[in-house]
Design an enzyme around this catalytic site. Structure first.
Site, PDB file in Angstrom:
ATOM      1  N   THR A 169      18.893  -1.626   3.892  1.00  0.00           N
ATOM      2  CA  THR A 169      18.298  -2.946   3.650  1.00  0.00           C
ATOM      3  C   THR A 169      19.393  -3.988   3.400  1.00  0.00           C
ATOM      4  OG1 THR A 169      16.443  -1.831   2.604  1.00  0.00           O
ATOM      5  CG2 THR A 169      16.654  -4.174   2.153  1.00  0.00           C
ATOM      6  N   ASP A 251      17.310   5.221 -10.476  1.00  0.00           N
ATOM      7  CA  ASP A 251      16.339   5.163 -11.574  1.00  0.00           C
ATOM      8  C   ASP A 251      15.921   3.719 -11.815  1.00  0.00           C
ATOM      9  OD1 ASP A 251      16.103   7.817 -12.074  1.00  0.00           O
ATOM     10  OD2 ASP A 251      17.468   7.860 -13.802  1.00  0.00           O
ATOM     11  N   GLY A 253      16.463   1.226  -9.736  1.00  0.00           N
ATOM     12  CA  GLY A 253      15.905   0.686  -8.496  1.00  0.00           C
ATOM     13  C   GLY A 253      14.441   1.018  -8.329  1.00  0.00           C
ATOM     14  N   ARG A 279     -17.042 -14.721   2.740  1.00  0.00           N
ATOM     15  CA  ARG A 279     -17.692 -14.107   3.894  1.00  0.00           C
ATOM     16  C   ARG A 279     -19.153 -13.777   3.571  1.00  0.00           C
ATOM     17  NH1 ARG A 279     -17.606 -13.252   9.380  1.00  0.00           N
ATOM     18  NH2 ARG A 279     -18.402 -11.184   9.897  1.00  0.00           N
ATOM     19  N   GLY A 350     -13.010  -6.362   7.084  1.00  0.00           N
ATOM     20  CA  GLY A 350     -13.621  -5.951   8.347  1.00  0.00           C
ATOM     21  C   GLY A 350     -12.695  -6.231   9.522  1.00  0.00           C
ATOM     22  N   GLU A 374      13.915   4.459  -1.518  1.00  0.00           N
ATOM     23  CA  GLU A 374      14.392   4.748  -2.878  1.00  0.00           C
ATOM     24  C   GLU A 374      13.683   5.976  -3.460  1.00  0.00           C
ATOM     25  OE1 GLU A 374      15.442   1.535  -5.396  1.00  0.00           O
ATOM     26  OE2 GLU A 374      15.646   0.146  -3.697  1.00  0.00           O
TER      27      GLU A 374
END
Lengths: 392, 319, 255
Positions: A169, A251, A253, A279, A350, A374
């Site tokens: 990353t 730990d 992280g 909705r 939906g 991780e």
């Protein structure tokens, strides 16, 4: 003992302090107003979200727990998890970038670095002037981190690094890489050391930007080290103690990733509530149907539990207690909750939930990685089991 | 002798402004003896209309210096009239000028001030007022004690009774009060679009939001506003993005408007917007998302692509 | 330059407001209280002017115990110190303005900022009252301000599409409208940490505020619900436009 004294000494307090609330409110506002509106576009373009990062850096969010003397905000882990949750709720990619910078970049330097390393790097990382990446995983070693093949050899005043790292990353933006390598694959973690390697060092190449399913703007790339020579001073912590650094760093992280998962789950819930009220089917809002309500209730309750676990792990760390088990529990639980919440949120939406017009499909893609990086959910369970069996 | 209700009137083009007429109508409905203050150029000409609206006495000063706002001078002038008429209730349009005048005088008299009222009623010896609070989510009935009491009246909410030309007002001269040299009006700039209808007083407001996609499309709103002979408004997002100036903003941190007709184009209807327009007479919402919250407050909803629909609507109005 | 920013804690706009059982107030349980959104603009203007001209910004509020939270926030977004006039009863504009004026008289002040209005009271009355009570010039709804030497040049939009520009001798009371100095800043983490060390002075209000409460809330009620609307039918945009115009003309009779 009077009742009043008992309640004062109760020890468990679910209220955030005013300062923590202020931090959360500020980040929530920032995330809602500036980060969330751009999240879909970053997900699509996979560009590194520099405008988010720059704004966050101005506000001190790139050096949350870094001491003031190194340009950080000197806040605690609880503040950190509140921040990661709110940012991830708006944009999970920005959330993980922030988490890596804080807990995988700055933390090991702060905890294990020399004064020179701290003075050199922490202000640059805390101010967001430089982005950090964390290189542990390899093509052939994920959960079995000690099974890495990247090697380090001392040659005079230099270490020579050779090997490959994968799924790193922040790589498209990072200028500092925290890299693990070992002297002899046969001795595994016993010969592992940790190094600070700068972008541009000859022999160090950053590979192609991976097309990932989620957290697509997090700049994830493979790294190749081909006879990369770095000065001896770039060793972080003690020689051969790299594996301890890796575990301690993870730990911390994991609490961040757990907070990220809570944020994604919260976004799923809030979207589901909003949509269910808007909705209408069969002449009423779908939120009035109990089967829809059940999904909302499940999401909300599990998120609450996950959040409290994250807070607990953070508070234990802040209190100087052992928190590895709690961090793994929080990470495992919260990531499962995030995936389930995202799935349920899509269900509430939906057909619209299955389309890119609504943000919930992205939440599912983002949630999934929290069960993997991780430490996978399976690794977290192993860690928890190890704690349980050794504590007894 | 019935109580004196004093209306602070505002004059534009030798006519009382519409909010002034609303105040006069409200005062006349309370059954008191209605007096009206009119200041500046055209004040005496405007007195006739005030009389038709029920004022028995007009207190006027035609000095052109009143055409340029001087809060202290106006306050001192009005204060003299409040005292000389023994007014029990002073009504002031809740405009930028009106609100600062009412606040200043209420403090001077240590008097009750009800702001932005949408109704006043007599209550024994005193008055009660109704006013929106909590951004319009709640209405409060408040009792105003003491005498005089002050109220600013929210424009465009109350009806104006039909003018009765048989009624006339006696026009009296009102001496100009002292100004305050510490505050000088340097200039009054008229914006390029004075011809356009003012947002807060408009009978029709056409407002545009995020759905317009960019400032280059805002002409659709301008065109529709012209077709309706209405004013242009904008959502907060439009203002924050710099497509329109803040004075166009409707909603929280913008203007509260109550036109007879409000047309929301491409506005989703966040609560911050709704609090600024939900008390409009008739609300039309145009949005391509059938689930947009704006439809909950709309009298007429149109689910359509605004880029297609708005020109058709403008065309239809002109037909 | 000594700048006072008068602020007030108000319910967050997104909060659902529920009237209490006695219908004379709102249920405060669960209501999120924040620095008034208009106050943020006033405070930002105060902070920016201070940052340019030097001096200090003092945030002053009238309110109950919880109001201190708001001051803590102010201290993280530009205020240097704060005064909390502890009075939970002051809900009338005159009472609030009087409490503020009595306190401000004791503080050095070149510029006093107030905001457009509280989103709870929707009044906008405290500012002009404060000007009168302090005997200072007042300009409301200012959208531009430049301070130079002992005076300020301010501009504002008024009804009828005009823009007024005033030159005001300081000290003065200025009501800052949105946008006077851009968007309010976020409370950065270092600023939040520094705010912990800044002082909040708590004082009791001076004078008999109770006698100044001349506007009493008798009753709160919800505004009448809007009748449900309807969707305008039509196959095409042109059909819908035609039908909408017909409805507005013959049914709603608004055009």
């Amino acid at each position: 003992m009077s009742v009043a004294t008992m309640s004062q000494n109760a020890g468990v307090c679910f209220n955030l302090s005013d300062d923590h609330k202020m931090v959360r409110d500020m980040v929530r506002k920032l995330a809602t107003e500036e980060i969330a509106p751009r999240a879909a576009e970053y997900d699509r373009s996979r560009e590194f979200p520099w405008d988010n990062i720059k704004k966050m850096a101005e506000l001190g969010l790139m050096g949350v727990m870094v001491p003031e003397q190194f340009g950080g905000a000197a806040m605690d882990t609880l503040a950190y998890v509140l921040i990661i949750e709110e940012i991830s709720k708006a944009c999970a990619a920005t959330g993980v970038i922030t988490a890596v910078q804080n807990s995988l970049g700055s933390y090991p330097i702060l905890a294990f670095g020399t004064d020179e390393q701290k003075k050199k790097w922490l202000p640059l990382l805390a101010s967001g002037q430089k982005i950090a990446a964390y290189a542990l995983t390899e093509p052939g070693s994920g959960s079995d981190a000690a099974g890495m093949k990247t090697t380090c050899v001392l040659d005079g005043d230099h270490w020579v690094i050779n090997g490959q790292k994968n799924w790193i990353t922040n790589s498209t933006a990072a200028e500092l890489f925290v890299v693990y390598a070992l002297k002899d694959p046969a001795t595994k973690h016993k010969s592992t050391s940790c190094f600070l390697i700068e972008k541009g060092t000859p022999g160090f190449t950053i590979g192609k930007h991976e097309e990932t399913m989620g957290v697509r703007a997090s700049g994830t790339c493979p790294l190749t080290f081909d006879n990369v020579r770095i000065p001896k001073e770039n060793l972080l912590g003690e020689e051969n103690k790299g594996f301890n650094i890796a575990m301690a760093t993870l730990d911390c992280g994991r609490i961040g990733i757990a907070a990220q998962a809570v944020g994604i789950a919260q976004a799923a819930l809030e979207n589901a509530i909003k949509y269910s009220k808007e909705r209408a089917q069969f002449g009423k809002a779908i939120s009035e149907f109990q089967l829809v309500q059940e999904m909302l209730v499940n999401m909300a309750t599990q998120i609450e539990a996950a959040r409290l676990m994250v807070w607990q792990a953070a508070c234990k760390r802040d209190a100087g207690e052992k928190f590895g088990k709690e961090a793994s529990m929080a990470k495992w639980f919260a990531s499962e909750v995030a995936v389930k919440a995202a799935l349920d949120s899509i269900q509430v939406h939906g057909g619209y939930g299955y389309s890119k017009e609504y943000p919930v499909e992205r939440l599912l893609r983002d949630a999934k990685i929290t069960q993997i990086y991780e430490g996978t959910s399976e690794v977290q369970k192993l860690v928890i089991a190890r704690h349980l069996l050794s504590e007894g | 002798m019935s109580k004196v209700i004093l209306v602070f009137g505002q004059v534009r083009n030798s006519e009382p402004t519409r909010p002034t007429l609303e105040c006069l109508s409200l005062a006349a409905g309370l059954g008191g003896d209605v007096h009206c203050i009119l200041l500046g150029t055209g004040a005496k000409a405007a007195a006739a209309a005030a009389g038709h609206q029920g004022a028995s006495q007009v207190w006027a000063n035609e000095d052109a210096s009143f055409d340029k706002w001087d809060l202290a001078a106006v306050a001192n002038t009005v204060d003299a009239a409040v005292k000389s008429t023994g007014a029990a209730l002073v009504l002031v349009p809740a405009t930028t000028h009106g609100k600062e005048l009412a606040g200043k005088l209420a403090a001077r008299h240590s008097a009750a001030l009800a702001s932005e009222v949408i109704g006043v009623s007599a209550d024994g010896d005193g008055f009660k007022a109704v006013r929106p609070v909590y951004s319009g989510k709640v209405r409060a009935t408040v009792k105003l004690s003491g005498s005089p009491v002050f109220a600013t009246v929210r424009p465009n909410v109350l009806d104006v009774a039909a003018a009765d030309s048989s009624k006339t007002a006696t026009v009296n001269d009102l001496a100009a009060g002292q100004g305050d040299s510490r505050i000088q009006l340097v200039s009054v700039e008229t914006k390029g679009d004075t011809g356009a209808v003012d947002l807060s007083e408009a009978r029709v407001v056409v407002a545009g939001g995020r759905g317009l996609k960019g400032p280059e499309n805002f002409h659709l709103i301008d065109g529709l506003a012209t077709a309706f002979n209405g004013a242009v408004g904008a959502s907060r997002m439009v203002v924050d993005a710099g497509w329109k100036e803040h004075r166009y903003q409707v909603g929280q941190t913008g203007k509260v408007v109550t036109p007879e007709l409000y047309v929301a184009v491409g506005i989703s209807g966040a609560i911050q917007h709704l609090v600024g327009m939900q008390n409009s007479g008739c609300i039309v919402a145009i949005n391509n998302n059938p689930e947009a919250p704006i439809f909950k407050v709309a009298d007429y909803g149109v689910v359509a692509d605004l880029f297609e629909f708005v020109p058709k609507l403008a065309e239809e109005l002109k037909a | 330059m000594n700048i006072i920013a008068c602020v007030r804690q108000t319910p967050d706009t997104e909060t659902v407001i529920k009237i209490n059982g006695a219908a004379n107030g709102i249920e405060l349980d669960g209501v999120k209280l924040v620095l008034g959104p208009y106050d943020e603009y006033a405070l930002e203007a105060a902070a920016q002017i201070k940052e340019k001209s030097g001096g200090e910004v003092t945030a002053v509020t009238v309110g109950g115990e919880k109001a201190a939270e708001t001051l803590r926030h102010c201290l993280a977004v530009g205020a240097d110190k704060a005064v909390h006039i502890n009075d939970s009863g002051a809900d009338d504009a005159l009472a609030i303005a009087t409490a503020l004026a009595n306190q401000i008289k004791k503080l050095p002040h070149d510029l006093v900022f107030v905001s457009n209005k509280g989103t709870d009271s929707d009044r906008g009355a405290v500012g002009p009252m404060l000007g009168e009570l302090l005997g200072l010039p007042y300009v409301g709804l200012v959208t531009e301000i430049e301070v130079e030497g002992g005076s300020a040049t301010v501009s504002r939009d008024v009804e009828g599409g005009a823009k007024e520009k005033f030159k005001v001798t300081l000290p003065a009371v200025i009501c800052a409208q949105k946008g006077v100095r851009g968007e309010p800043r976020y409370a950065s983490l270092p600023a939040i940490m520094k705010a912990k060390k800044k002082p909040i002075e708590t004082v009791s209000p001076e004078g008999d505020l109770a006698s100044l409460r001349k506007v009493q809330v008798e009753k709160l009620e919800y505004p009448p619900a809007r009748p449900p609307g309807r969707m305008v039918p039509g196959e095409s945009a042109a059909d819908k436009a035609k039908e909408l115009v017909r409805l507005l003309r013959s049914e709603a009779k608004v055009i």
